[in-house]
Design an enzyme around this catalytic site. Structure first.
Site, short mmCIF file in Angstrom:
data_model
loop_
_atom_site.label_atom_id
_atom_site.label_comp_id
_atom_site.label_asym_id
_atom_site.label_seq_id
_atom_site.Cartn_x
_atom_site.Cartn_y
_atom_site.Cartn_z
N GLU A 73 -9.43 -11.07 -6.95
CA GLU A 73 -8.58 -9.88 -6.88
C GLU A 73 -7.55 -9.85 -8.01
O GLU A 73 -7.25 -8.78 -8.55
CB GLU A 73 -7.91 -9.80 -5.51
CG GLU A 73 -8.94 -9.55 -4.40
CD GLU A 73 -8.37 -9.52 -3.00
OE1 GLU A 73 -9.10 -9.08 -2.09
OE2 GLU A 73 -7.22 -9.96 -2.79
N LYS A 133 0.83 -1.20 0.00
CA LYS A 133 0.00 0.00 0.00
C LYS A 133 0.88 1.26 0.00
O LYS A 133 2.11 1.17 0.18
CB LYS A 133 -0.93 -0.05 1.22
CG LYS A 133 -1.86 -1.28 1.20
CD LYS A 133 -2.70 -1.34 2.46
CE LYS A 133 -3.60 -2.57 2.47
NZ LYS A 133 -4.44 -2.62 3.68
N HIS A 159 -1.61 -5.58 1.60
CA HIS A 159 -2.85 -6.38 1.51
C HIS A 159 -2.51 -7.75 0.93
O HIS A 159 -1.69 -7.85 0.02
CB HIS A 159 -3.86 -5.69 0.59
CG HIS A 159 -4.99 -6.59 0.20
ND1 HIS A 159 -6.08 -6.78 1.02
CD2 HIS A 159 -5.18 -7.40 -0.88
CE1 HIS A 159 -6.90 -7.65 0.43
NE2 HIS A 159 -6.37 -8.04 -0.73
N ASN A 189 -1.54 -0.30 7.34
CA ASN A 189 -0.98 -1.63 7.63
C ASN A 189 -0.13 -2.22 6.51
O ASN A 189 0.04 -3.42 6.39
CB ASN A 189 -2.08 -2.60 8.10
CG ASN A 189 -3.12 -2.86 7.06
OD1 ASN A 189 -3.05 -2.33 5.94
ND2 ASN A 189 -4.10 -3.69 7.38
N TYR A 225 -12.43 -3.24 -2.69
CA TYR A 225 -12.89 -3.18 -1.30
C TYR A 225 -14.42 -3.12 -1.20
O TYR A 225 -14.95 -2.56 -0.23
CB TYR A 225 -12.26 -1.99 -0.58
CG TYR A 225 -10.81 -2.21 -0.19
CD1 TYR A 225 -10.44 -3.26 0.64
CD2 TYR A 225 -9.80 -1.36 -0.64
CE1 TYR A 225 -9.13 -3.48 1.02
CE2 TYR A 225 -8.47 -1.57 -0.27
CZ TYR A 225 -8.14 -2.62 0.56
OH TYR A 225 -6.83 -2.82 0.93
N1 LIG Z 1 -11.20 -0.78 11.86
C1 LIG Z 1 -10.50 -0.38 10.79
N2 LIG Z 1 -10.07 0.89 10.68
C2 LIG Z 1 -9.38 1.29 9.58
N3 LIG Z 1 -9.06 0.49 8.54
C3 LIG Z 1 -9.47 -0.78 8.63
C4 LIG Z 1 -10.20 -1.27 9.74
N4 LIG Z 1 -10.45 -2.58 9.53
C5 LIG Z 1 -9.91 -2.88 8.35
N5 LIG Z 1 -9.31 -1.80 7.82
C6 LIG Z 1 -8.62 -1.68 6.54
O1 LIG Z 1 -9.41 -2.36 5.59
C7 LIG Z 1 -8.55 -3.24 4.91
C8 LIG Z 1 -9.21 -4.47 4.39
O2 LIG Z 1 -8.28 -5.46 4.04
P1 LIG Z 1 -6.69 -5.23 4.10
O3 LIG Z 1 -6.03 -6.52 4.36
O4 LIG Z 1 -6.29 -4.47 2.89
O5 LIG Z 1 -6.44 -4.27 5.35
C9 LIG Z 1 -7.52 -3.64 5.93
C10 LIG Z 1 -7.25 -2.30 6.60
O6 LIG Z 1 -6.35 -1.52 5.83
#
Ligand SMILES: Nc1ncnc2c1ncn2[C@@H]1O[C@@H]2COP(=O)(O)O[C@H]2[C@H]1O
Length: 149
Positions: free
Chosen positions: A126, A9, A115, A112, A49
């Site tokens: 995906e 990301k 993905h 984070n 998403y």
């Molecule tokens: N409570 C949350 N607050 C903010 N971002 C979230 C939350 N839960 C999930 N995400 C985001 O939503 C994404 C969904 O899948 P990802 O694995 O890309 O990683 C996740 C986070 O980046």
């Protein structure tokens, strides 16, 4: 062979983590079969998403993902989905174990770093969202005879 979709990301790209992250998967023995550096258009973020579109965090997630280029990849290998999920660690970096990518390089759920598809079915979906068939290569790595029994 099993395939998965992984995406570094914008925070991972901006923090200079692309090489380190790619190296971890390469050293594990997984095979990179497609990669591109791209700023995701809004419609692709919405499609990727779609399951989160009504969640309270979605507006923040969308602007974060669109804040800069991402590094999109397709990786191949036996059990690649579960292996990469383990290597990535828990979605919330505060819960991710040391030694995992999120455990080592991130602090908060909204930033984070990476993905990874969470099932074979999601991986197929995906990969199809982000890559054309002709963008995905097929080749043998010379070390495969020492990776697979
Ligand atoms: N409570 C949350 N607050 C903010 N971002 C979230 C939350 N839960 C999930 N995400 C985001 O939503 C994404 C969904 O899948 P990802 O694995 O890309 O990683 C996740 C986070 O980046």
């Amino acid at each position: 062979m099993d395939q998965t979709f992984l995406m570094i990301k914008p925070d991972g790209v901006q923090r200079g983590l692309v090489g380190e992250i790619v190296a971890r998967f390469e050293k594990k023995g997984l095979k990179l079969v497609a990669a591109k550096f791209e700023s995701l258009p809004e419609e692709r973020v919405m499609e990727h998403y779609s399951e989160h579109k009504d969640k309270p965090f979605f507006p923040g997630l969308k602007s974060y993902i669109m804040s800069g280029p991402c590094f999109l990849m397709v990786w191949e290998g036996k059990n690649v989905v579960s292996i990469t999920r383990q290597m990535i660690g828990a979605t919330n970096p505060a819960e991710a174990l040391p030694g995992t990518i999120r455990g080592d390089f991130a602090l908060e759920i909204g930033m984070n770093v990476i993905h990874g598809s969470d099932s074979d079915e999601t991986a197929k979906r995906e990969i199809a969202i982000h890559f054309k068939k002709e963008e995905i290569t097929s080749y043998e790595r010379v070390d495969e005879k020492y990776l697979y029994e």
